[in-house]
Design a protein around this motif. Structure first.
Motif, mmCIF file in Angstrom:
data_model
loop_
_atom_site.group_PDB
_atom_site.id
_atom_site.type_symbol
_atom_site.label_atom_id
_atom_site.label_comp_id
_atom_site.label_asym_id
_atom_site.label_seq_id
_atom_site.Cartn_x
_atom_site.Cartn_y
_atom_site.Cartn_z
ATOM 1 N N LEU A 202 0.833 -1.199 0.000
ATOM 2 C CA LEU A 202 0.000 0.000 0.000
ATOM 3 C C LEU A 202 0.869 1.252 0.000
ATOM 4 O O LEU A 202 1.831 1.348 0.776
ATOM 5 C CB LEU A 202 -0.918 0.023 1.232
ATOM 6 C CG LEU A 202 -1.645 -1.278 1.613
ATOM 7 C CD1 LEU A 202 -2.630 -1.007 2.747
ATOM 8 C CD2 LEU A 202 -2.377 -1.865 0.420
ATOM 9 N N ILE A 203 0.497 2.197 -0.854
ATOM 10 C CA ILE A 203 1.230 3.459 -0.948
ATOM 11 C C ILE A 203 0.230 4.599 -0.771
ATOM 12 O O ILE A 203 -0.778 4.667 -1.482
ATOM 13 C CB ILE A 203 1.932 3.591 -2.321
ATOM 14 C CG1 ILE A 203 2.917 2.429 -2.528
ATOM 15 C CG2 ILE A 203 2.652 4.936 -2.430
ATOM 16 C CD1 ILE A 203 3.456 2.341 -3.941
ATOM 17 N N ILE A 204 0.500 5.450 0.197
ATOM 18 C CA ILE A 204 -0.296 6.653 0.418
ATOM 19 C C ILE A 204 0.579 7.829 0.022
ATOM 20 O O ILE A 204 1.605 8.102 0.665
ATOM 21 C CB ILE A 204 -0.716 6.787 1.904
ATOM 22 C CG1 ILE A 204 -1.502 5.566 2.363
ATOM 23 C CG2 ILE A 204 -1.468 8.091 2.129
ATOM 24 C CD1 ILE A 204 -2.862 5.418 1.748
ATOM 25 N N GLU A 205 0.204 8.504 -1.022
ATOM 26 C CA GLU A 205 1.024 9.599 -1.522
ATOM 27 C C GLU A 205 0.132 10.627 -2.213
ATOM 28 O O GLU A 205 -1.069 10.408 -2.380
ATOM 29 C CB GLU A 205 2.058 9.069 -2.538
ATOM 30 C CG GLU A 205 3.430 8.748 -1.951
ATOM 31 C CD GLU A 205 4.147 9.998 -1.439
ATOM 32 O OE1 GLU A 205 3.821 11.102 -1.905
ATOM 33 O OE2 GLU A 205 5.015 9.866 -0.557
ATOM 34 N N SER A 206 0.756 11.717 -2.656
ATOM 35 C CA SER A 206 0.021 12.659 -3.497
ATOM 36 C C SER A 206 0.009 12.104 -4.928
ATOM 37 O O SER A 206 0.913 11.351 -5.304
ATOM 38 C CB SER A 206 0.718 14.017 -3.476
ATOM 39 O OG SER A 206 2.000 13.890 -4.038
ATOM 40 N N PRO A 207 -0.989 12.480 -5.736
ATOM 41 C CA PRO A 207 -0.997 11.998 -7.118
ATOM 42 C C PRO A 207 0.266 12.385 -7.876
ATOM 43 O O PRO A 207 0.763 11.623 -8.715
ATOM 44 C CB PRO A 207 -2.247 12.652 -7.715
ATOM 45 C CG PRO A 207 -3.144 12.904 -6.544
ATOM 46 C CD PRO A 207 -2.225 13.233 -5.403
ATOM 47 N N SER B 127 3.343 12.605 -6.873
ATOM 48 C CA SER B 127 4.571 11.864 -6.571
ATOM 49 C C SER B 127 4.353 10.363 -6.421
ATOM 50 O O SER B 127 5.306 9.632 -6.149
ATOM 51 C CB SER B 127 5.214 12.424 -5.291
ATOM 52 O OG SER B 127 4.287 12.396 -4.236
ATOM 53 N N SER B 128 3.125 9.883 -6.609
ATOM 54 C CA SER B 128 2.864 8.450 -6.417
ATOM 55 C C SER B 128 3.666 7.569 -7.365
ATOM 56 O O SER B 128 4.169 6.511 -6.977
ATOM 57 C CB SER B 128 1.367 8.156 -6.607
ATOM 58 O OG SER B 128 0.650 8.525 -5.460
ATOM 59 N N ALA B 129 3.801 8.020 -8.616
ATOM 60 C CA ALA B 129 4.482 7.178 -9.603
ATOM 61 C C ALA B 129 5.925 6.887 -9.183
ATOM 62 O O ALA B 129 6.460 5.815 -9.447
ATOM 63 C CB ALA B 129 4.443 7.839 -10.975
#
Lengths: 286, 182
Positions: A248-253, A255-257
């Protein structure tokens, strides 16, 4: 020694309540909070059908066809064991005899690992079951979710919609299922919730803010598309146990990539572990 | 071509039925057999590669064969179980340095040494109850060692496990570890 189980490193904070429910994941560096309204295992009842390809086609090897759009939770309660060491912090959540998950936060990790274990699926009640692991958040995903196509281009999926023809909704769940070969995500302007998978799975976002991924299934009927066998694994006495992992990754759109591309490469090209039994002391061996 | 059997099996299991597990049961068994035979054959390639990458000063010493433990996802590695010493070699196939958390199921407690003789800090934690209850799991390991390995780009590190004492481990937890059960 505490009422709540909280896993925390310098990047992530993961909170559970005393009943073993995942409450929220916080990205501490970006101050992004994602509350979870529910997280856990559910099952759909497989449609029995009448061994035809027509209106009464059964849920089988090729066809996922639940007889209801409301999956049942696998249990009404769960137990949680929380273990904290310098290297890893774990929450082991047992739902029942055949479903459990271990949520691991390693030191210096910005990705949360969920190791799920499902099976053998009980079939004493003669009901086919399709098991999902669901993550329900408050992200306002506006009917959109994103899945990859064979680990390559990630495509935007819109619930109850097809980009090239007018879609009439008939199957509200399976009509919105897509392959997840490596990842799925939902997002809103400032938050993105991404799940990397360790194998090809199927999944969807049936409700805004929700991601569900099918991890195991056991059906009684053939779907009349050529396999000519139900997915029952009767060669094994009690059916199969399957264990896999979600990341699971919680990030801003924006910087998610950076995280899901690096993370998926590390999953695909993970280190190769080999063992040996040298009959030598360390001094001589080295 | 030692890897042909594995590359051929991998080619076969690109079929959509193999990817999604929707094949007939007998076909599933055949896929599993092809993959298992291919992996067994490919281990020879791994050993030949490490023979070159791990040169010995004393050529009279026999090569120590490397083997895979394919059931470590259920904390089972029978060949190392009960051993007083064994090695774990991790190959990093990516082109950059990575850190990787390793879990090794054990029946004893070990000191872990890296290739420079430094002791690696590792945590000993119990294997979870759901894992122990998995049908078909044959391991007697009740605990696992977890440590962080730093691996060079397109390279490897070897970790040497040496038993601390000969007493079998119980489900005892270190004092520094905290456990909450609800």
């Amino acid at each position: 020694k505490d009422d709540k189980c909280i896993l925390q490193n310098e990047y992530l904070r993961v909170e559970f309540d005393c009943q073993g429910n995942l409450n929220k994941i916080i990205n501490l560096k970006k101050n992004i909070v994602v509350p979870f309204t529910a997280q856990g295992f559910y099952w759909y009842t497989s449609f029995a059908g009448n061994n035809s390809r027509a209106e009464f086609q059964a849920s089988g090897a090729y066809i996922f066809r639940p007889n209801s759009s409301d999956p049942q939770p696998v249990s009404t309660k769960r137990s949680i064991t929380c273990i904290k060491t310098a290297t890893v912090q774990s929450a082991i959540i047992v739902f029942n005899d055949w479903t459990s998950q271990e949520i691991n936060l390693y030191d210096n990790a910005n990705i949360l690992e969920v190791e799920w274990t499902v099976g053998p699926i009980p079939i004493d009640d003669n009901i086919g079951k399709e098991i999902i692991l669901r993550y329900d958040t408050d992200i306002k995903s506006q009917s959109k979710f994103y899945t990859d196509a064979n680990g390559r281009e990630v495509l935007e999926r819109i619930r109850d919609y097809r980009p090239t023809w007018n879609y009439s909704k008939v199957e509200s769940v399976s009509g919105n299922y897509y392959p997840i070969n490596s990842r799925i995500w939902i997002k809103e302007p400032n938050r993105q919730f991404t799940i990397l998978t360790d194998r090809s799975e199927g999944g969807s976002s049936i409700y805004d803010g929700s991601i569900e991924i099918m991890v195991h299934r056991r059906t009684f009927y053939d779907d009349a598309l050529g396999v000519d066998e139900p997915l029952n694994e009767t060669a094994f006495d009690d059916g199969l146990v399957v264990r896999g992992r979600h990341f699971l990754i919680i990030e801003s759109p924006a910087s998610s990539a950076l995280y899901h591309r690096v993370g998926s490469q590390q999953l695909y090209m993970h280190p190769l572990a080999t063992y040996a039994l040298p009959q030598l002391s360390y001094v001589n061996y080295s | 071509n030692s890897i042909f059997r594995l590359s051929e099996a991998m080619g076969v299991v690109q079929h959509h039925d193999a990817v999604s597990g929707t094949e007939k049961q007998e076909v599933a068994f055949d896929y599993a057999m092809r993959l298992a035979e291919g992996i067994d054959a490919a281990v020879d390639v791994i050993n030949k590669a490490y023979d070159k990458l791990l040169p010995k000063d004393n050529q009279s010493l026999p090569n120590v064969p490397q083997f895979l433990c394919q059931l470590t996802n259920i904390s089972e590695c029978l060949p190392i179980e009960g051993q007083d010493r064994f090695t774990l070699t991790l190959w990093n196939p990516t082109g950059h340095t990575i850190s990787h958390h390793v879990r090794v199921p054990v029946t004893k407690n070990y000191t872990i040494l890296d290739s420079t003789g430094h002791v690696i800090l590792a945590d000993l934690i119990p294997i979870s109850e759901p894992t122990k209850k998995i049908p078909g799991r044959k391991s007697f390991a009740m605990n696992q060692l977890i440590f962080k390995a730093i691996l060079p780009a397109l390279g490897f590190n070897t970790y040497y496990f040496e038993v601390k004492n000969n007493t079998l481990l119980t489900n005892k937890i270190n004092d520094e570890q905290e456990i909450i059960i609800t």
